[in-house]
Motif scaffolding. Sequence first.
Motif, PDB file in Angstrom:
ATOM      1  N   SER A  29       0.817  -1.211   0.000  1.00  0.00           N
ATOM      2  CA  SER A  29       0.000   0.000   0.000  1.00  0.00           C
ATOM      3  C   SER A  29       0.852   1.261   0.000  1.00  0.00           C
ATOM      4  O   SER A  29       0.366   2.338  -0.346  1.00  0.00           O
ATOM      5  N   ASN A  30       2.127   1.128   0.394  1.00  0.00           N
ATOM      6  CA  ASN A  30       2.994   2.301   0.422  1.00  0.00           C
ATOM      7  C   ASN A  30       3.763   2.515  -0.876  1.00  0.00           C
ATOM      8  O   ASN A  30       4.599   3.421  -0.955  1.00  0.00           O
ATOM      9  N   ALA A  31       3.513   1.705  -1.885  1.00  0.00           N
ATOM     10  CA  ALA A  31       4.155   1.914  -3.191  1.00  0.00           C
ATOM     11  C   ALA A  31       3.515   3.112  -3.880  1.00  0.00           C
ATOM     12  O   ALA A  31       2.298   3.196  -4.001  1.00  0.00           O
ATOM     13  N   MET A  32       4.331   4.043  -4.322  1.00  0.00           N
ATOM     14  CA  MET A  32       3.782   5.237  -4.967  1.00  0.00           C
ATOM     15  C   MET A  32       4.591   5.566  -6.214  1.00  0.00           C
ATOM     16  O   MET A  32       5.789   5.291  -6.299  1.00  0.00           O
ATOM     17  N   LEU A  33       3.915   6.145  -7.171  1.00  0.00           N
ATOM     18  CA  LEU A  33       4.534   6.552  -8.430  1.00  0.00           C
ATOM     19  C   LEU A  33       5.005   7.995  -8.290  1.00  0.00           C
ATOM     20  O   LEU A  33       4.192   8.901  -8.100  1.00  0.00           O
ATOM     21  N   LEU A  34       6.316   8.188  -8.351  1.00  0.00           N
ATOM     22  CA  LEU A  34       6.901   9.526  -8.254  1.00  0.00           C
ATOM     23  C   LEU A  34       7.244  10.019  -9.655  1.00  0.00           C
ATOM     24  O   LEU A  34       7.962   9.351 -10.390  1.00  0.00           O
ATOM     25  N   SER A  35       6.750  11.179 -10.007  1.00  0.00           N
ATOM     26  CA  SER A  35       7.032  11.769 -11.316  1.00  0.00           C
ATOM     27  C   SER A  35       7.805  13.067 -11.131  1.00  0.00           C
ATOM     28  O   SER A  35       7.440  13.913 -10.312  1.00  0.00           O
ATOM     29  N   THR A  36       8.893  13.188 -11.889  1.00  0.00           N
ATOM     30  CA  THR A  36       9.732  14.384 -11.842  1.00  0.00           C
ATOM     31  C   THR A  36       9.929  14.917 -13.258  1.00  0.00           C
ATOM     32  O   THR A  36       9.643  14.230 -14.241  1.00  0.00           O
ATOM     33  N   ILE A  37      10.455  16.139 -13.343  1.00  0.00           N
ATOM     34  CA  ILE A  37      10.854  16.707 -14.635  1.00  0.00           C
ATOM     35  C   ILE A  37      12.365  16.555 -14.740  1.00  0.00           C
ATOM     36  O   ILE A  37      13.113  17.122 -13.944  1.00  0.00           O
ATOM     37  N   GLY A  38      12.809  15.774 -15.729  1.00  0.00           N
ATOM     38  CA  GLY A  38      14.231  15.478 -15.869  1.00  0.00           C
ATOM     39  C   GLY A  38      15.040  16.645 -16.386  1.00  0.00           C
ATOM     40  O   GLY A  38      14.501  17.679 -16.823  1.00  0.00           O
ATOM     41  N   LEU A  39      16.349  16.482 -16.354  1.00  0.00           N
ATOM     42  CA  LEU A  39      17.245  17.517 -16.852  1.00  0.00           C
ATOM     43  C   LEU A  39      17.041  17.768 -18.338  1.00  0.00           C
ATOM     44  O   LEU A  39      17.399  18.836 -18.851  1.00  0.00           O
ATOM     45  N   ASP A  40      16.474  16.767 -19.039  1.00  0.00           N
ATOM     46  CA  ASP A  40      16.211  16.922 -20.477  1.00  0.00           C
ATOM     47  C   ASP A  40      14.862  17.587 -20.735  1.00  0.00           C
ATOM     48  O   ASP A  40      14.467  17.762 -21.886  1.00  0.00           O
ATOM     49  N   GLY A  41      14.146  17.961 -19.678  1.00  0.00           N
ATOM     50  CA  GLY A  41      12.870  18.652 -19.833  1.00  0.00           C
ATOM     51  C   GLY A  41      11.667  17.741 -19.936  1.00  0.00           C
ATOM     52  O   GLY A  41      10.533  18.216 -20.005  1.00  0.00           O
ATOM     53  N   PHE A  42      11.897  16.425 -19.944  1.00  0.00           N
ATOM     54  CA  PHE A  42      10.799  15.471 -20.073  1.00  0.00           C
ATOM     55  C   PHE A  42      10.433  14.889 -18.717  1.00  0.00           C
ATOM     56  O   PHE A  42      11.304  14.672 -17.863  1.00  0.00           O
ATOM     57  N   PRO A  43       9.142  14.591 -18.511  1.00  0.00           N
ATOM     58  CA  PRO A  43       8.746  13.948 -17.255  1.00  0.00           C
ATOM     59  C   PRO A  43       9.185  12.492 -17.230  1.00  0.00           C
ATOM     60  O   PRO A  43       9.291  11.848 -18.269  1.00  0.00           O
ATOM     61  N   LYS A  44       9.438  11.999 -16.038  1.00  0.00           N
ATOM     62  CA  LYS A  44       9.779  10.593 -15.865  1.00  0.00           C
ATOM     63  C   LYS A  44       9.176  10.102 -14.559  1.00  0.00           C
ATOM     64  O   LYS A  44       9.180  10.816 -13.555  1.00  0.00           O
ATOM     65  N   SER A  45       8.663   8.870 -14.580  1.00  0.00           N
ATOM     66  CA  SER A  45       8.004   8.305 -13.401  1.00  0.00           C
ATOM     67  C   SER A  45       8.661   6.993 -13.014  1.00  0.00           C
ATOM     68  O   SER A  45       9.138   6.248 -13.865  1.00  0.00           O
ATOM     69  N   ARG A  46       8.675   6.733 -11.712  1.00  0.00           N
ATOM     70  CA  ARG A  46       9.191   5.468 -11.199  1.00  0.00           C
ATOM     71  C   ARG A  46       8.529   5.193  -9.851  1.00  0.00           C
ATOM     72  O   ARG A  46       8.035   6.105  -9.184  1.00  0.00           O
ATOM     73  N   ILE A  47       8.538   3.924  -9.454  1.00  0.00           N
ATOM     74  CA  ILE A  47       7.938   3.530  -8.185  1.00  0.00           C
ATOM     75  C   ILE A  47       8.956   3.705  -7.060  1.00  0.00           C
ATOM     76  O   ILE A  47      10.092   3.256  -7.164  1.00  0.00           O
ATOM     77  N   VAL A  48       8.544   4.379  -5.996  1.00  0.00           N
ATOM     78  CA  VAL A  48       9.327   4.469  -4.770  1.00  0.00           C
ATOM     79  C   VAL A  48       8.399   4.086  -3.615  1.00  0.00           C
ATOM     80  O   VAL A  48       7.182   3.957  -3.796  1.00  0.00           O
ATOM     81  N   LEU A  49       8.964   3.918  -2.440  1.00  0.00           N
ATOM     82  CA  LEU A  49       8.165   3.511  -1.288  1.00  0.00           C
ATOM     83  C   LEU A  49       7.989   4.670  -0.314  1.00  0.00           C
ATOM     84  O   LEU A  49       8.966   5.315   0.087  1.00  0.00           O
ATOM     85  N   LEU A  50       6.758   4.932   0.028  1.00  0.00           N
ATOM     86  CA  LEU A  50       6.459   5.897   1.077  1.00  0.00           C
ATOM     87  C   LEU A  50       6.890   5.297   2.416  1.00  0.00           C
ATOM     88  O   LEU A  50       6.460   4.208   2.784  1.00  0.00           O
ATOM     89  N   LYS A  51       7.738   6.010   3.138  1.00  0.00           N
ATOM     90  CA  LYS A  51       8.227   5.490   4.416  1.00  0.00           C
ATOM     91  C   LYS A  51       7.478   6.069   5.608  1.00  0.00           C
ATOM     92  O   LYS A  51       7.360   5.433   6.646  1.00  0.00           O
ATOM     93  N   ARG A  52       6.989   7.262   5.458  1.00  0.00           N
ATOM     94  CA  ARG A  52       6.145   7.844   6.499  1.00  0.00           C
ATOM     95  C   ARG A  52       5.457   9.077   5.941  1.00  0.00           C
ATOM     96  O   ARG A  52       5.878   9.621   4.916  1.00  0.00           O
ATOM     97  N   PHE A  53       4.398   9.498   6.608  1.00  0.00           N
ATOM     98  CA  PHE A  53       3.773  10.764   6.247  1.00  0.00           C
ATOM     99  C   PHE A  53       3.449  11.526   7.517  1.00  0.00           C
ATOM    100  O   PHE A  53       3.193  10.944   8.574  1.00  0.00           O
TER     101      PHE A  53
END
Length: 206
Positions: A29-53
Amino acid sequence: MNISSGHNPIEHFQKWFHDVDIAYPESESNAMLLSTIGLDGFPKSRIVLLKRFTWEGFIFFTNYNSEKGKAIAFNNNVSISFHWASAKREVLITGKADKISNNLSEGYFESRPEGSKLSSWISKQSQIIDSRKILNDQLKYYETKFKNKSIPKPSYWGGYIVKPSSLEFIKHDPETGFDYCTKYTLRSDYNWSKDVFVLKNRFLTP
C-alpha cells in the motif's frame, strides 16, 4: 462545486491508507509513483516507497545522486500517486519535494537492516555497472570495512518530503461506473479548499 474550506487532507489520506493496509495486507500500500521533470525537460516516473507521512507531507528515501535526485535538484515540482486497484481507490498528489534534515535521515538509516545499509554504499543509482562481479567486490569491501562497526549513512543518501499543494482522492464505484472525487487545494492563506465532484470512468475500470 466548492463545498467547504479549512480541511486537512492528510486526515483523509491517513484513513484511506489505513483502510487499504488493513483490508489488503498482501499488497504494498505504500508503493507510490513519483514523477519528476528530468534535466532533459521530459517527465519521468518510477515507483518508490512511502516510508512515512506527517502533517507536512510524504517522505521517501533515495540516493541524492540518482536520476530522480538530480531532477529534484533541478526542478522540485513533483507528483506522486497511489493506485490501490483492489480497493478501487487512487490518490493523486502534486507538490514540491525538499530534502529532510540530515539527522532525520540518519535516524531512519539506523533503523534499516544491515544489508540495506550496505546496499546504500555499493549502489550507484542510474549508473551503468560493467559486471555483477564489480558489485560483489564492492559488497565484500564494505563488509570488511564496517565489520563489527556501526554502518554510517552515506552523505549522498537521505530523505525527501513532498509538501502537497493539491490532493485528489478518487473512489471508483463498479456498479455505476462513476468515479467519486474529492480534491483539496492549498490556498494562498495556507488553508485547504475542498471540492467534490463525480466523473465517468476517469481513472479506474470496473
